[in-house]
Design an enzyme around this catalytic site. Structure first.
Site, PDB file in Angstrom:
ATOM      1  N   GLU A  39       0.864  -1.200   0.000  1.00  0.00           N
ATOM      2  CA  GLU A  39       0.000   0.000   0.000  1.00  0.00           C
ATOM      3  C   GLU A  39       0.889   1.234   0.000  1.00  0.00           C
ATOM      4  OE1 GLU A  39      -3.369   0.977  -0.227  1.00  0.00           O
ATOM      5  OE2 GLU A  39      -2.359   2.907  -0.138  1.00  0.00           O
ATOM      6  N   ASP A  41      -0.265   4.392   0.427  1.00  0.00           N
ATOM      7  CA  ASP A  41      -0.816   5.552   1.121  1.00  0.00           C
ATOM      8  C   ASP A  41      -1.332   5.160   2.509  1.00  0.00           C
ATOM      9  OD1 ASP A  41      -1.874   7.977   1.626  1.00  0.00           O
ATOM     10  OD2 ASP A  41      -3.157   8.120  -0.136  1.00  0.00           O
ATOM     11  N   TYR A  43      -3.902   2.367   4.917  1.00  0.00           N
ATOM     12  CA  TYR A  43      -4.717   1.151   4.933  1.00  0.00           C
ATOM     13  C   TYR A  43      -6.193   1.535   4.904  1.00  0.00           C
ATOM     14  CZ  TYR A  43      -0.326  -0.995   6.051  1.00  0.00           C
ATOM     15  OH  TYR A  43       0.976  -1.392   5.987  1.00  0.00           O
ATOM     16  N   GLY A 186     -22.346  17.930 -10.592  1.00  0.00           N
ATOM     17  CA  GLY A 186     -22.658  16.500 -10.635  1.00  0.00           C
ATOM     18  C   GLY A 186     -23.686  16.119  -9.585  1.00  0.00           C
ATOM     19  N   VAL A 285     -18.033  14.348 -10.519  1.00  0.00           N
ATOM     20  CA  VAL A 285     -18.566  13.875 -11.800  1.00  0.00           C
ATOM     21  C   VAL A 285     -18.223  12.413 -12.064  1.00  0.00           C
ATOM     22  CG1 VAL A 285     -18.571  16.164 -12.865  1.00  0.00           C
ATOM     23  CG2 VAL A 285     -16.524  14.747 -13.016  1.00  0.00           C
ATOM     24  N   GLY A 286     -17.714  11.734 -11.058  1.00  0.00           N
ATOM     25  CA  GLY A 286     -17.423  10.310 -11.228  1.00  0.00           C
ATOM     26  C   GLY A 286     -15.980   9.988 -10.907  1.00  0.00           C
ATOM     27  N   HIS A 459     -42.456  -5.880  15.459  1.00  0.00           N
ATOM     28  CA  HIS A 459     -43.271  -4.670  15.409  1.00  0.00           C
ATOM     29  C   HIS A 459     -42.883  -3.745  16.559  1.00  0.00           C
ATOM     30  CE1 HIS A 459     -46.687  -2.053  14.741  1.00  0.00           C
ATOM     31  NE2 HIS A 459     -46.949  -2.127  16.046  1.00  0.00           N
TER      32      HIS A 459
END
Ligand SMILES: Cc1cc2nc3c(=O)[nH]c(=O)nc-3n(C[C@H](O)[C@H](O)[C@H](O)COP(=O)(O)OP(=O)(O)OC[C@H]3O[C@@H](n4cnc5c(N)ncnc54)[C@H](O)[C@@H]3O)c2cc1C
Length: 483
Positions: A39, A41, A43, A186, A285-286, A459
Site C-alpha cells: 500500500e 498511502d 490502509y 454533478g 462527476v465520477g 413490530h
C-alpha cells in the site's frame, strides 16, 4: 533488478489496501497462503479514508444537527451551532480506528505488509518504491498477483483540484470551516450525498448537472422523492448544464456553465452561458480506475478503453495468474462489490471452486431519504423475459416510520409472477440502506414472495414494510390497500 534492490518472494502479492485488496489479503491469509500486501498511502483505501466511512460520518453529524434544529413538531426546541473543525476531528477519529483495525487484522492473518508504490517489472515481479527520499525500493516476485489499486476522482477541464477553491470529494470531507456557499458539479450519488451534508449544515448549495435529473440510473419515482427533499433543504438544481470554468471575483468565485441543449442555446439571449457565485466548487462527476501508474504492459495486461481491467467470473485477468478486484475491475464501483471480488480471487488462488455472482449486489445512496436497490427493476425484469409482479408499501402507512418523523418513500418488490421468486427491490425512505439487505438475502436464497410475506417481522419496525410489500404483490397486504 535495480542495483540496491532487496528481492523477496511471495505466493500472493496484493497491490492496494482498499476494501478490495485488504479483504483479498485477509482471506488469502486465512487460507494459509503466503501473502504480501503493498500500500502506498493508507490502509483502508478510498473507502475508509476518503469515501464511504468519512462521508457517512459527516452525513450522520449533519443529520444530528439538522434534526435537532428541526424538531419543533416533536416538542424539541434547539438551535444547534456547527463546529466543522470539531466534526471533522470526530470523523477522523472514526477513520483512524478503522484503518488501524485493518492493519491489525492483516497482521493477525499473517499478511506481510509493505509500504510503498508498486509497479510491474514483468509478469512475475513488481518493483516497490518506498515513500520519501532515500527510502529505497525492493523487488517482489510473485506466483499470483491481485490488482486492487482502486479509483480516483475524475477532473474536468477548467477545474484543477490543485486550485484551492476547487474541491474533490476528498477535499470536501476535510474542510475545517463551513463555506457560506458552494456549487456542486454533478448530481450522482457522491454529489447528492455531499450536497445534502452541506445544505443541512447551513451552506447555500447550487447543483449543476449535465443530465435532466438527479441520480442517473435510478427509477423516476425514486429520483423524484430524493430531488423534492433536496429542494426542500434549499438545494438549487440546474439540470442540462455543464460547468465550463471558474474565475475569482471580489468575494469568492464565479462558476461558468453552458447548457447542453443546443436548441435552447441558439435561442437564448446572450448564448447559453449562466454563472453562479460561491465560495467553493465541488466537482463530483465520477471516478476513474487507477490503472495508468502500474506499468501493466510489463505484466502483459491491457486495460479497456475506459481504463478498467477486464476479468472473468473468477476475477482473473487475461493473465491466468493475475487477478483484478474492486474499482479497477469495473462497475459497480462499490466497496462491497470489491470486497466480494477480493474474497473470490483469494479462494480461486487457494484452489477453491469460488466464482462471482452479481445478481444480488445491492447499492445504497445515503441521501435524505436514503435509497437502496438490489437486483432487477420492473422494466429490467420485463427485458429479461420475466412477467413481473410488483408489490409496494408506502412508509406513510408504517407505524415505525411515523414515530421517526420520516414517512416519505416506499418499499417496492419485483418478483416473477409464475414462480413468486423475488427478482429485485427498490426502497426509498428511512434506513433504506439497511432494509435493502433483507431483499439481497431473499434473492441470494431464492426466496419467494410467500416466504418473505409469511415471515413474522418485529413490530414496530421499518422492516415490516418489506413483509407488507411482498404481501401486497400477493394481493393481501394488511396495512395498505391492495391493487
Ligand atoms: C465520497 C465517496 C463516498 C463513497 N461511498 C460509498 C458507499 O457508501 N458505499 C460503497 O460501497 N462505496 C462507496 N464509495 C466507493 C468506494 O470507496 C470504492 O468503491 C472502494 O473504495 C473501492 O475499493 P478498492 O479496494 O477497489 O479501491 P480503493 O479503496 O480506492 O483502494 C485502492 C488502494 O490502492 C492503493 N494504491 C493505488 N495504486 C497503488 C500502487 N501502485 N501501489 C500500492 N498501492 C496503490 C491506494 O493508495 C488505495 O489505498 C464511495 C466513494 C467516495 C469517493
Amino acid at each position: 533488478m535495480v542495483v540496491g534492490d532487496i528481492a523477496t518472494g511471495t505466493d500472493v502479492l496484493v497491490i492496494g489496501a482498499g476494501p478490495g485488496g485488504y479483504v483479498a489479503a485477509i482471506r488469502a491469509g486465512q487460507l494459509d497462503l503466503d501473502v504480501t500486501l503493498v500500500e502506498k498511502d493508507a490502509y483502508g483505501g478510498s473507502c475508509l479514508n476518503h469515501g464511504c466511512i468519512p462521508s457517512k460520518a459527516m452525513i450522520t453529524a449533519a443529520d444530528v444537527a439538522h434534526e435537532a434544529g428541526n424538531a419543533e413538531e416533536m416538542g424539541v426546541h434547539a438551535d444547534p451551532a456547527v463546529d466543522l473543525a470539531k466534526m471533522v476531528e470526530w470523523k477522523d477519529g472514526v477513520v483512524d480506528q478503522l484503518t488501524s483495525g485493518v492493519e491489525k487484522l492483516n497482521k493477525a492473518n499473517g499478511v506481510n505488509l509493505i509500504e510503498g508504490r508498486a509497479e510491474f517489472a514483468d509478469e512475475n515481479s513488481v518493483r516497490v518504491a518506498h515513500g520519501g527520499e532515500g527510502q529505497g525500493s525492493e523487488t517482489v516476485e510473485f506466483e499470483h498477483a491481485i490488482i486492487a489499486t482502486g479509483s480516483r476522482p475524475i477532473e474536468i477541464p477548467g477545474f484543477s483540484y490543485e486550485d484551492e477553491p476547487v474541491l474533490s470529494s476528498r477535499d470536501a470531507l476535510a474542510l475545517d470551516s463551513l463555506p457560506d456557499s458552494m456549487v456542486v458539479v454533478g448530481a450522482g450519488y457522491i454529489g447528492m450525498e455531499l450536497s445534502t451534508v452541506f445544505a443541512k449544515l447551513g451552506t447555500d448549495v447550487t447543483v449543476v448537472e449535465m443530465l435532466d435529473d438527479v441520480l442517473p440510473g435510478y427509477e423516476d419515482d425514486v429520483k423524484r422523492i430524493v430531488r423534492d427533499r433536496a429542494e426542500s433543504l434549499g438545494i438549487d438544481f440546474h439540470f442540462g448544464r455543464t460547468a465550463s470554468g471558474w474565475e475569482e471575483v471580489d468575494d469568492g468565485i464565479r462558476v461558468s456553465t453552458e447548457t447542453v441543449d443546443e436548441e435552447a442555446a441558439a435561442e437564448a439571449d446572450g448564448g447559453a452561458a449562466e454563472t453562479f457565485d460561491a465560495d467553493k466548487v465541488l466537482v463530483a462527476v465520477g471516478r476513474q480506475p487507477v490503472t495508468d501508474t502500474l506499468n501493466l504492459e510489463a505484466a502483459g495486461i491491457e486495460p479497456n478503453d475506459d481504463g478498467f481491467i477486464e476479468t472473468d467470473d473468477r476475477a482473473r485477468t487475461e493473465q491466468d495468474h493475475i487477478f483484478a478486484v474492486g474499482d479497477v475491475a469495473g462497475e459497480p464501483m462499490l466497496a462491497h462489490k470489491g470486497s466480494k471480488e477480493g474474497e473470490v480471487a483469494a479462494e480461486v488462488i487457494a484452489g477453491e471452486p469460488a466464482a462471482l455472482d452479481y445478481q444480488a449486489v445491492p447499492a445504497a445512496v445515503f441521501t435524505d431519504p436514503e435509497v437502496g436497490t438490489v437486483g432487477l427493476t420492473e422494466a429490467e425484469a420485463e427485458d429479461a423475459g420475466f412477467t413481473p409482479v410488483v408489490g409496494q408499501f408506502p412508509f406513510r402507512a408504517s407505524g415505525r416510520a411515523l414515530t421517526t418523523g420520516e414517512d416519505e418513500g416506499f418499499v417496492r418488490v419485483v418478483a416473477d409472477e409464475d414462480s413468486g421468486f423475488i427478482l429485485g427491490a427498490q426502497v426509498v425512505g428511512p434506513e433504506a440502506s439497511e432494509l435493502i439487505a433483507e431483499f439481497g438475502l431473499a434473492i441470494e436464497m431464492g426466496a419467494t414472495l410467500e416466504d418473505v410475506a409469511s415471515t413474522v417481522h418485529t413490530h414496530p419496525t421499518l422492516a415490516e414494510g418489506v413483509m407488507e410489500a411482498c404481501a401486497n404483490a400477493l394481493g393481501h397486504a394488511i396495512h395498505a390497500l391492495n391493487r
